[in-house]
Structure formats: C-alpha cells, structure tokens
Design a protein around this motif. Structure first.
Motif, short mmCIF file in Angstrom:
data_model
loop_
_atom_site.label_atom_id
_atom_site.label_comp_id
_atom_site.label_asym_id
_atom_site.label_seq_id
_atom_site.Cartn_x
_atom_site.Cartn_y
_atom_site.Cartn_z
N ASP A 97 81.78 -65.09 138.84
CA ASP A 97 80.44 -65.50 137.99
C ASP A 97 80.41 -65.09 136.62
O ASP A 97 79.82 -66.01 135.63
N HIS B 248 82.60 -67.78 134.83
CA HIS B 248 81.47 -69.04 134.72
C HIS B 248 80.59 -68.89 133.68
O HIS B 248 80.20 -69.73 132.60
N GLN B 249 79.79 -67.72 133.48
CA GLN B 249 78.62 -67.60 132.91
C GLN B 249 79.01 -67.52 131.18
O GLN B 249 78.62 -67.84 130.19
N ASP B 250 80.30 -66.84 131.00
CA ASP B 250 80.58 -66.42 129.65
C ASP B 250 81.17 -67.77 129.08
O ASP B 250 81.22 -67.92 127.86
N SER C 275 78.09 -69.68 127.95
CA SER C 275 77.22 -68.74 126.96
C SER C 275 77.89 -68.45 125.88
O SER C 275 77.18 -68.39 124.52
#
Length: 341
Positions: free
Chosen positions: A193, A196-198, A201
């Motif tokens: 997670d 994927h998020q970083d 973003s």
C-alpha cells in the motif's frame, strides 16, 4: 512548491565525507535547487574556502530560522543553518562529543520541513556509533525519521541505473534467518500500500506497476522449495489487485531483473535486503539514491557510508555523484508532490 525547490541537506558525520559532498553538490546544483546545508557553519566555511573561493555561504542560527524563516537567497549563495559542534572535527576520527550536534541537524530539518519551510530533506551519511556513544539510542536515519514524524511503518526504496530501477524492500536489516517470520500478510500488504501510494503521490505515476519477487528459490517452485509464496505473498497480491493496485507476482528473483520485465514496471518489491540490492548497486553504485517511503515528507539519501578513510586522506578524494542524484530525485519528488496537491 517554490519554482526553485528549497531542500534541506543534513551534512552527516563531521569527520566523514558528508560535509564535503554536501557542499560540492549544493554548489554544483545551485542554479536549479536552493540547497540549505544544516551542519557546523565554521567547518563548512573552512571546507568551502578550500574547495572553491567563489563559494559564498550565509550562516543562519536555528533561532533565526524559527523567528523569521529562510531568507530569499541569490543563486550564487548557499544558506547554512548552524548546528555547532562541541569539538572541532578531525577528518577520519570519530568524536562522541559531537554526536548530539549531528542529531540536532536531523531535528532541525524534520521540524522545519513539517512546517513547510523545506520541500524535501536530503541526508548525508552519519555514523550510528557516534550518536550511541554520546548516550542517545539510535538505530539509523530511517527509524529516526519514522519516530519523529509519528509514522508507524516506512519502506526503504533505492533507485538508480539507466534505465531507472526503483527497488523497494519488504524487510530491511534483518538476519536472513528472521526474514520469513517477518513477512506476514499484514506487514506485506501495508508495504505494498505504501509503495503504491507514494509512487502516485511523490513520483507522479498515475497507475503504478509493481513487480513482486518471491522469497524462495524459483518462487518456491509450487511449494517444494517453501510455502511463503503460496501462504502469504500470493494472497497479499490478490487482495491488492482487488483494491485496484497493479501488483503482480510472485516472480523468481533470479530471472526477474531483466530489461524485458523491468521495462514493464515502475517498481520492484523484493522480500529482503540482499535479494534486490546487489542488482541495483551493480547497476548504479556511486549514483544510487536511498528513499524513505511512507513519511509525511520527502527524504532521500546517498547510497554509501561516511567513508572515514577518504575523509582522512583529505579533500578531493570523495565522489559526490550519489549526493547529486539524491538532491535531483528529491527535487523531482517535490515537484510531483506539488502537482498532486
């Protein structure tokens, strides 16, 4: 983000090569990045005069930073936030009396970045033993940043090579015998997670593609060489895919690191330290970048240590290429983060 990103550079162990490579990289990139060095101003001034008499430094106190923030500087000047050493640094010789001053550079950088005074932080290498010998329990940059920002889990990523390889780790500095027990469904799912998020973003990748290695030879070979792939890794990938994360695997690590596979990926997630790092360091040693994912700020670092032997040999022996890349990556991530807000 400011048009010319403002990046804090903590200069690391004063007896090592950190002050020199920080200065050289900041000066070389001054036209594109407003680098602010955090370290002992007197030491940095001395090194600057020997490197290039044209280097102009403006020393600021931590109190001035708190009261009025950073001044707008011309591109031929570098700001230094002064964190004075307890004793003069001797190249190549550690001094525990300076351990707390080194730690102060991190505290200043983290606090100011959380207050939006810096767009990112780049850290030069420090010596863990110096800080511990000063009476402060310290296990490393990554753990310290996590503690000071209240982050429950962070992920180590390294990037480098041409074409660029991003490599994240499910586990980091563990004995090999402890790795299997550390790879649980919850921890691996959370790691995936964060990656994927970083990637979205902080790198500006709209739909990241992540390739995940197995733990065992041949990815367990159907359970004959280990069941971690069947019992943990594959279920995590299935759950991630159900949430829309483009993660695939588990792949045998001995065949995954080929251009025909890597060109289809934005990142590889490896299960342990020496599974992925030898590949990356072979491709990019001296130019690699260490990135901490999961933090509420951007932090990059060089891919090497304090090199006390090079520092003892005098100025001009250290290669500042990794510091150059760490600053460039931090600036790129700051720009991508800014566009995403």
């Amino acid at each position: 983000m400011r048009q010319r990103p403002t990046i804090a550079i903590t200069c690391g162990e004063p007896a090592g090569i950190g002050p020199e490579i920080s200065l050289r990289a900041a000066w070389e990139l001054r036209a594109e990045v407003n680098s602010v060095l955090i370290g002992d101003a007197a030491l940095l001034s001395l090194i600057a005069r020997e490197i290039d008499p044209a280097i102009r430094l403006l020393a600021l106190s931590t109190q001035a930073l708190r009261n009025s923030g950073l001044p707008t500087l011309p591109r031929d000047q570098i700001a230094v936030i002064d964190c004075p050493l307890a004793e003069p640094a001797v190249p190549g010789k550690l001094d525990k009396r300076n351990g707390k001053a080194v730690l102060q550079t991190l505290d200043v950088a983290i606090k100011a970045t959380l207050h939006n005074q810096f767009d990112a932080i780049v850290t030069a290498p420090l010596q863990k033993s110096t800080i511990n010998d000063a009476g402060v329990a310290f296990t490393g940059h990554t753990e310290y940043f996590a503690e000071k920002t209240g982050t429950s889990q962070v992920v180590m990523m390294l990037a480098g090579g041409m074409p660029l390889l991003r490599l994240a780790l499910a586990t980091t500095h563990l004995p090999l015998k402890d790795v299997p027990a550390a790879i649980t469904f919850d921890s691996l799912a959370r790691t995936l997670d964060i990656v994927h998020q970083d990637l979205m973003s902080k790198f500006g990748i709209a739909k990241p593609r992540i390739l995940v290695t197995g733990l065992n030879p041949h990815a367990g070979e159907g359970g004959y060489l280990g069941r971690e792939e069947i019992d943990v890794i594959a279920p995590v990938l299935q759950a991630a895919q159900a949430k829309g994360i483009a993660a695939s695997g588990p792949y045998p690590a001995d065949t995954l690191f080929q251009p025909k596979y890597l060109e289809q990926a934005d990142c590889v997630l490896a299960m342990y330290h020496d599974q992925g790092l030898p590949v990356l360091k072979h491709a990019s040693f001296g130019r690699g970048v260490n990135i901490t994912l999961g933090l509420p700020l951007i932090r990059t670092s060089v891919d090497h240590g304090t090199a006390l032997d090079l520092a003892a040999a005098g100025l001009g022996h250290a290669d500042h290429g990794s510091m150059i890349e760490a600053i460039k990556v931090a600036a790129q991530m700051a720009a991508a983060s800014s566009q995403g807000r």
